[in-house]
Write an enzyme that holds these catalytic residues in place. Structure first.
Site, PDB file in Angstrom:
ATOM      1  N   ARG A 132      70.013  26.393 113.893  1.00 25.57           N
ATOM      2  CA  ARG A 132      69.609  25.110 113.299  1.00 25.57           C
ATOM      3  C   ARG A 132      68.150  24.880 113.661  1.00 25.57           C
ATOM      4  NH1 ARG A 132      67.938  20.692 111.581  1.00 25.57           N
ATOM      5  NH2 ARG A 132      69.262  18.921 111.013  1.00 25.57           N
ATOM      6  N   GLU A 140      70.395  17.008 101.952  1.00 20.23           N
ATOM      7  CA  GLU A 140      71.734  17.586 102.004  1.00 20.23           C
ATOM      8  C   GLU A 140      72.172  18.121 100.643  1.00 20.23           C
ATOM      9  OE1 GLU A 140      73.938  17.879 104.731  1.00 20.23           O
ATOM     10  OE2 GLU A 140      72.067  17.472 105.793  1.00 20.23           O
ATOM     11  N   ARG A 180      75.957  25.925 116.577  1.00 14.02           N
ATOM     12  CA  ARG A 180      74.678  26.434 116.101  1.00 14.02           C
ATOM     13  C   ARG A 180      73.668  26.342 117.245  1.00 14.02           C
ATOM     14  NH1 ARG A 180      73.896  22.560 110.937  1.00 14.02           N
ATOM     15  NH2 ARG A 180      73.892  21.117 112.723  1.00 14.02           N
TER      16      ARG A 180
END
EC number: 3.1.-.-
Length: 264
Positions: A132, A140, A180
């Site tokens: 990330r 998004e 992540r």
């Protein structure tokens, strides 16, 4: 002519026999010759070999051991180590999958047999680290029945073009709730190293990360905010629309999460 003293000779022979009998073969075989071990001709090569083995083991475990997934990263690595590898997939506009290639070409990646080519497709399963990008939040995309945000497709295309199949270096901070690795990511473009998050902000393809908890910027928060301000001023990317129509990725997530809770 005097008499020979046979008794004297026999006493000498008896003394020799007694001396011999005080040393047994067993004692001689079990004795440790410490002088052999402390001889410089033995001691120095042994010390050099032991030191080399210990150093090589530490070097491999710290810098050359390939890490297959985020869950395999030791806690002590965060904020102290970086990960070098190839981006195998960009699935979202602010994260990607990295195939770790420690040591790069110097360690044989890209040319040594067994490391000449990277796995592809299904062979990559459980072999990549989900990264990330720290400090930024991109629009998004459509997930789980939720509509996509404006400029989500453009941001995804931009990131794919910028890092897909390229070698990058990720300076890792922590592992998030989705397993992540949150990291500042650098990629070489021509002769220059570029901060991927910073370049996204410059292009108007992301905002500064707004969540109150879990934000990671390294030492770049002030720079990121200044760059975002400049992109807004120049109406680049996601800032090109009308101000009243703008919804940040953070506001979008909050709104859609609230709507989902109402429907439950």
């Amino acid at each position: 002519m005097g008499w020979l003293d046979f008794n004297s000779n026999s006493k000498k022979e008896k003394g020799k026999d007694d001396a011999r009998s005080s040393f047994s073969w067993g004692d001689n075989l079990n004795a440790t010759d410490w002088q052999h071990y402390t001889d410089p001709r033995t001691l120095i090569p042994t010390l050099l070999l032991t030191t080399t083995i210990l150093f090589s083991t530490r070097l491999y475990r710290s810098y050359l051991r390939r890490i297959p997934e985020a869950t395999h990263i030791r806690p002590g690595f965060f904020r102290k180590r970086s990960l070098f590898g190839t981006v195998t997939r960009v699935g979202d506009a602010d994260n990607f999958h990295l195939f770790h290639t420690p040591g790069g070409r110097l360690a044989g990646w890209g040319w040594l047999p067994g490391r000449k080519t990277l796995p592809e497709g299904k062979d990559l399963k459980n072999k990549t680290i989900h990264v990330r990008i720290a400090g930024v939040d991109a629009p998004e995309g459509a997930h789980f029945g939720k509509p996509a945000q404006p400029f989500s497709a453009e941001a995804l295309a931009w990131l794919r073009d910028y890092i897909q199949n390229r070698r990058v270096r990720a300076y890792i901070y922590r592992r998030d709730q989705y397993n992540r690795v949150v990291a500042t990511v650098w990629v070489r473009r021509f002769l220059f190293r570029k901060d991927v998050g910073k370049e996204m902000l410059k292009a108007g393809m992301a905002t500064v990360y707004e969540a109150k908890m879990g934000a990671e910027f390294g030492d770049f928060e002030a720079q990121y905010r200044a760059i975002e301000k400049e992109a807004k001023k120049n109406k680049l990317g996601m800032w090109s629309g009308k101000k009243k129509d703008y919804e940040s990725p953070r506001d979008y997530k909050t709104r859609t999460a609230a709507a989902a809770n109402i429907l439950k």
